[in-house]
Scaffold this motif. Sequence first.
Motif, PDB file in Angstrom:
ATOM      1  N   PHE A  40      14.122  14.198  46.688  1.00  0.00           N
ATOM      2  CA  PHE A  40      12.665  14.126  46.830  1.00  0.00           C
ATOM      3  C   PHE A  40      11.912  14.086  45.503  1.00  0.00           C
ATOM      4  CE2 PHE A  40      14.329  15.748  50.787  1.00  0.00           C
ATOM      5  CZ  PHE A  40      13.698  14.919  51.703  1.00  0.00           C
ATOM      6  N   GLU A  41      12.627  13.932  44.409  1.00  0.00           N
ATOM      7  CA  GLU A  41      11.970  13.693  43.127  1.00  0.00           C
ATOM      8  C   GLU A  41      11.725  12.189  43.011  1.00  0.00           C
ATOM      9  OE1 GLU A  41      12.858  13.935  38.326  1.00  0.00           O
ATOM     10  OE2 GLU A  41      14.143  15.028  39.736  1.00  0.00           O
ATOM     11  N   PRO A  42      10.463  11.755  43.011  1.00  0.00           N
ATOM     12  CA  PRO A  42      10.169  10.313  43.042  1.00  0.00           C
ATOM     13  C   PRO A  42      10.817   9.565  41.890  1.00  0.00           C
ATOM     14  CG  PRO A  42       8.195  11.580  43.484  1.00  0.00           C
ATOM     15  CD  PRO A  42       9.234  12.570  43.028  1.00  0.00           C
ATOM     16  N   ARG A  43      11.369   8.403  42.222  1.00  0.00           N
ATOM     17  CA  ARG A  43      12.022   7.554  41.233  1.00  0.00           C
ATOM     18  C   ARG A  43      11.258   6.248  41.005  1.00  0.00           C
ATOM     19  NH1 ARG A  43      17.443   8.985  40.476  1.00  0.00           N
ATOM     20  NH2 ARG A  43      17.685  11.184  41.006  1.00  0.00           N
ATOM     21  N   ASP A  56      21.980   7.312  42.454  1.00  0.00           N
ATOM     22  CA  ASP A  56      20.614   6.873  42.147  1.00  0.00           C
ATOM     23  C   ASP A  56      20.176   5.739  43.074  1.00  0.00           C
ATOM     24  OD1 ASP A  56      20.316   8.710  40.135  1.00  0.00           O
ATOM     25  OD2 ASP A  56      20.950   7.346  38.536  1.00  0.00           O
ATOM     26  N   LYS A  59      16.872   5.865  45.661  1.00  0.00           N
ATOM     27  CA  LYS A  59      15.823   4.836  45.642  1.00  0.00           C
ATOM     28  C   LYS A  59      15.679   4.166  47.010  1.00  0.00           C
ATOM     29  CE  LYS A  59      16.165   3.903  40.685  1.00  0.00           C
ATOM     30  NZ  LYS A  59      16.592   2.945  39.628  1.00  0.00           N
ATOM     31  N   ASP A  83      18.323  15.438  43.348  1.00  0.00           N
ATOM     32  CA  ASP A  83      17.184  15.785  44.198  1.00  0.00           C
ATOM     33  C   ASP A  83      16.687  14.532  44.914  1.00  0.00           C
ATOM     34  OD1 ASP A  83      14.885  16.660  45.403  1.00  0.00           O
ATOM     35  OD2 ASP A  83      13.997  17.537  43.609  1.00  0.00           O
ATOM     36  N   GLU A 119       4.031   5.481  43.036  1.00  0.00           N
ATOM     37  CA  GLU A 119       3.559   5.930  44.341  1.00  0.00           C
ATOM     38  C   GLU A 119       3.403   4.783  45.330  1.00  0.00           C
ATOM     39  OE1 GLU A 119       2.201   9.092  46.904  1.00  0.00           O
ATOM     40  OE2 GLU A 119       3.154   9.128  44.915  1.00  0.00           O
ATOM     41  N   ARG A 130       6.455  14.507  51.404  1.00  0.00           N
ATOM     42  CA  ARG A 130       6.135  15.167  50.139  1.00  0.00           C
ATOM     43  C   ARG A 130       4.703  15.689  50.089  1.00  0.00           C
ATOM     44  NH1 ARG A 130       5.675  12.860  45.817  1.00  0.00           N
ATOM     45  NH2 ARG A 130       6.447  14.522  44.483  1.00  0.00           N
ATOM     46  N   GLN A 141      18.155  17.502  52.418  1.00  0.00           N
ATOM     47  CA  GLN A 141      18.964  17.638  51.206  1.00  0.00           C
ATOM     48  C   GLN A 141      20.366  18.142  51.566  1.00  0.00           C
ATOM     49  OE1 GLN A 141      17.588  16.934  47.928  1.00  0.00           O
ATOM     50  NE2 GLN A 141      19.745  16.939  47.368  1.00  0.00           N
ATOM     51  N   GLN A 191      13.739   6.509  49.244  1.00  0.00           N
ATOM     52  CA  GLN A 191      12.334   6.598  48.873  1.00  0.00           C
ATOM     53  C   GLN A 191      11.558   5.311  49.132  1.00  0.00           C
ATOM     54  OE1 GLN A 191      12.028   8.131  44.865  1.00  0.00           O
ATOM     55  NE2 GLN A 191      13.197   9.974  45.357  1.00  0.00           N
TER      56      GLN A 191
END
Length: 387
Positions: free
Chosen positions: A5-8, A49, A53, A3, A11, A22, A35, A56
């Motif tokens: 858009f799942e924060p890694r 991964d 990152k 995913d 904030e 988001r 996606q 994001q």
Amino acid sequence: MIDLFEPRMPEDKLHESFRLIRQDPAYAPVMPVIQGWAAGLLERRREGDKFVKELQSTFNSAMWELYLNRALMELGFEVDFSKSAPDFCVTTPGGYRFNIEAVISDRSPSAPTIAGLSEQDFKIQSALKLIGKLNDKVRLYRGDGGKKYPYGVLEHVREAPFVVAIAPFDSDLSLTQNNELINLVLFGLGAPSHEADTFGHQERVARIQKKPGTEIDVGIFTNDSFKEISAVIFSTTGTFGKAVIESGIDRLVRSSRYRVIDKDLAQAGDPSWSLGEQYLAQGKLDFLKRYRWEDESLIYGMDVRICSSRVHRETHLDGLHIYYNPYAEHPLDPGTFWSAEITHNSYDVAADEPQQDHPDGALVSRQVHAPNSLALAHLLHSNGFIR
């Protein structure tokens, strides 16, 4: 699939564009579009991964790779993600193989704000960034700087075309530059004239000033100084705005398209090919400005449209340019990226002049804006609909 858009990360480490997507419910339909662009890209060994990152935290470089990944899928190409470098090891349906390295000219936190730059200074700064990034990739290919395994010695790279895909993100004005600055960098062409009697004419430029007393050569595809680069892929529309358009969310869109037709094919009295300027209101949120000029055999010009995203139409490949290096060690087959939307740019060494094949309707620029009256008034005023 991972995913995107799942924060890694915390904030405060997330890029402002990522946070906006988001947090604003209006952008919810954009997330599955982006996606979908990632198909296959996130399966690269140990890279998934890291890529998430990067998206994001820095956003723009990852978005450019995502756009390119989807473009390659649209063209029916296969990417071998078992190869860790360059970014895309590509094979066409006919078995033709080449490699693409993606890069952007991004902004520096310490760079001057646009408010502190004249238009000419902005253009010089952006052109220098493009040259710098292309030079970085040539050095990476050659192994300059001590890289242990330069791209040029990799078995899947050394006898195949090496293409650099570059996009400008170095300022808020980057996406308004069309292809003017990449023409300057690669072919040494100045800005095209917009005067009726010289429309489209471009002066030749040999070098630009980096700082007082220091000049940098431009026109790097007019000699063999960058022979390792077979071609350059360029776009100012392969951005987050492309995902916004493809998602169908409500936005105002300002776009420009190149127009050209053989005079013999233009029907007499057809208003779409009438010479001069026309300003048309085609609907409540649909405004069109036409420019038309002629030469001996052609009528050509530009359509500038301001409209709702509900009526705007754009493909994923719209706005994509391919620039071929005539001095390349391993030339890219000109038939590789053949699609109706793509603009092809080459350089005729014998004639010492560029050859630019802009198909009728080619997307030159596109920006998206908030769907409100203030944005509409600004667009109409800045484009001459309101005097």
